[in-house]
Motif scaffolding. Sequence first.
Motif, PDB file in Angstrom:
ATOM      1  N   GLY A 104      36.490  21.576  48.499  1.00  0.00           N
ATOM      2  CA  GLY A 104      37.318  22.261  49.480  1.00  0.00           C
ATOM      3  C   GLY A 104      36.756  23.612  49.884  1.00  0.00           C
ATOM      4  N   ARG A 105      37.546  24.296  50.707  1.00  0.00           N
ATOM      5  CA  ARG A 105      37.129  25.598  51.233  1.00  0.00           C
ATOM      6  C   ARG A 105      38.123  26.678  50.805  1.00  0.00           C
ATOM      7  N   LYS A 106      37.604  27.903  50.684  1.00  0.00           N
ATOM      8  CA  LYS A 106      38.449  29.060  50.385  1.00  0.00           C
ATOM      9  C   LYS A 106      38.059  30.207  51.306  1.00  0.00           C
ATOM     10  N   ARG A 107      39.069  30.994  51.650  1.00  0.00           N
ATOM     11  CA  ARG A 107      38.861  32.220  52.424  1.00  0.00           C
ATOM     12  C   ARG A 107      39.122  33.396  51.482  1.00  0.00           C
ATOM     13  N   ILE A 108      38.145  34.305  51.419  1.00  0.00           N
ATOM     14  CA  ILE A 108      38.260  35.473  50.541  1.00  0.00           C
ATOM     15  C   ILE A 108      38.172  36.719  51.403  1.00  0.00           C
ATOM     16  N   LEU A 109      39.148  37.615  51.241  1.00  0.00           N
ATOM     17  CA  LEU A 109      39.099  38.929  51.858  1.00  0.00           C
ATOM     18  C   LEU A 109      38.698  39.917  50.767  1.00  0.00           C
ATOM     19  N   LEU A 110      37.663  40.686  51.018  1.00  0.00           N
ATOM     20  CA  LEU A 110      37.118  41.631  50.038  1.00  0.00           C
ATOM     21  C   LEU A 110      37.280  43.062  50.537  1.00  0.00           C
ATOM     22  N   PHE A 111      37.723  43.931  49.638  1.00  0.00           N
ATOM     23  CA  PHE A 111      37.863  45.357  49.925  1.00  0.00           C
ATOM     24  C   PHE A 111      37.133  46.129  48.829  1.00  0.00           C
ATOM     25  N   PRO A 112      36.426  47.215  49.185  1.00  0.00           N
ATOM     26  CA  PRO A 112      35.773  48.029  48.156  1.00  0.00           C
ATOM     27  C   PRO A 112      36.802  48.624  47.201  1.00  0.00           C
ATOM     28  N   MET A 163      33.937  32.940  53.735  1.00  0.00           N
ATOM     29  CA  MET A 163      34.448  31.569  53.750  1.00  0.00           C
ATOM     30  C   MET A 163      33.546  30.755  52.832  1.00  0.00           C
ATOM     31  N   LEU A 164      34.129  30.214  51.757  1.00  0.00           N
ATOM     32  CA  LEU A 164      33.350  29.430  50.805  1.00  0.00           C
ATOM     33  C   LEU A 164      33.558  27.953  51.058  1.00  0.00           C
ATOM     34  N   GLU A 165      32.478  27.210  50.999  1.00  0.00           N
ATOM     35  CA  GLU A 165      32.494  25.752  51.110  1.00  0.00           C
ATOM     36  C   GLU A 165      31.851  25.190  49.854  1.00  0.00           C
ATOM     37  N   PRO A 166      32.008  23.882  49.608  1.00  0.00           N
ATOM     38  CA  PRO A 166      31.403  23.312  48.399  1.00  0.00           C
ATOM     39  C   PRO A 166      29.920  23.663  48.286  1.00  0.00           C
ATOM     40  N   GLY A 167      29.535  24.118  47.094  1.00  0.00           N
ATOM     41  CA  GLY A 167      28.159  24.512  46.836  1.00  0.00           C
ATOM     42  C   GLY A 167      27.903  25.998  47.002  1.00  0.00           C
ATOM     43  N   ASP A 168      28.860  26.739  47.591  1.00  0.00           N
ATOM     44  CA  ASP A 168      28.696  28.180  47.774  1.00  0.00           C
ATOM     45  C   ASP A 168      29.054  28.935  46.502  1.00  0.00           C
ATOM     46  N   VAL A 169      28.432  30.103  46.341  1.00  0.00           N
ATOM     47  CA  VAL A 169      28.724  31.012  45.239  1.00  0.00           C
ATOM     48  C   VAL A 169      28.906  32.398  45.844  1.00  0.00           C
ATOM     49  N   LEU A 170      29.954  33.101  45.430  1.00  0.00           N
ATOM     50  CA  LEU A 170      30.207  34.452  45.900  1.00  0.00           C
ATOM     51  C   LEU A 170      30.198  35.400  44.711  1.00  0.00           C
ATOM     52  N   TYR A 171      29.404  36.457  44.809  1.00  0.00           N
ATOM     53  CA  TYR A 171      29.402  37.513  43.808  1.00  0.00           C
ATOM     54  C   TYR A 171      30.458  38.536  44.205  1.00  0.00           C
ATOM     55  N   ILE A 172      31.384  38.835  43.283  1.00  0.00           N
ATOM     56  CA  ILE A 172      32.414  39.848  43.498  1.00  0.00           C
ATOM     57  C   ILE A 172      32.181  40.932  42.443  1.00  0.00           C
ATOM     58  N   PRO A 173      31.692  42.101  42.867  1.00  0.00           N
ATOM     59  CA  PRO A 173      31.434  43.169  41.886  1.00  0.00           C
ATOM     60  C   PRO A 173      32.724  43.621  41.199  1.00  0.00           C
ATOM     61  N   GLN A 174      32.583  44.119  39.985  1.00  0.00           N
ATOM     62  CA  GLN A 174      33.744  44.599  39.241  1.00  0.00           C
ATOM     63  C   GLN A 174      34.531  45.612  40.081  1.00  0.00           C
ATOM     64  N   LYS A 175      35.831  45.515  39.975  1.00  0.00           N
ATOM     65  CA  LYS A 175      36.802  46.398  40.626  1.00  0.00           C
ATOM     66  C   LYS A 175      36.826  46.307  42.145  1.00  0.00           C
TER      67      LYS A 175
END
Length: 184
Positions: free
Chosen positions: A89-97, A153-165
Amino acid sequence: KLLDTSTNDPAKDDGNPQPQNLPLVYLAQNDVFEGLKQDFTIPHLCEDSSRYGIGNGKLYNVMIWFGPKGTISPLHYDPMDNLLLQFVGRKRILLFPPSSSVDDDGDKSCDYYYAGEDACQYNTSPIDVEDEEGVDMERYPLFAKAPPAMEAMLEPGDVLYIPQKWWHHVRSLDTSISINVWWR
């Protein structure tokens, strides 16, 4: 743990058929089942700080997330570096510093995201960043000073790095299976 997060929202319909007004059940932040551990590889980034320079190379935890379209993780941050691996499946991620400890006006107690308020955990915001009417700026005026969200927007096979905090809000756009890897 299983979370009954909400009911399906016809207002967020993307054209895919979905039963309406049924409770959603979300297997959120559970240890990866023993039988699945051989089906994926933990990226070296999480266990080798000398090679990549992120963290100390100490794996902390690996969790699975499994749920139907429409499940969310509200705006929050994690205290450790984080990889989100998308399998189904797919996911939508909103990222804020991260929140600034000092804003542009010199306010040393600036917390754009109101962490821990309104009965939320210390790392969770009460702000609904998907509110179609917009964020209530009378209630959360510092959010107006927050940097704009970055969208992934993540799809199968994607990897997202989310830094701490780093703050993030996650919505499943389809039935979804993801794995999180946290490390120090």
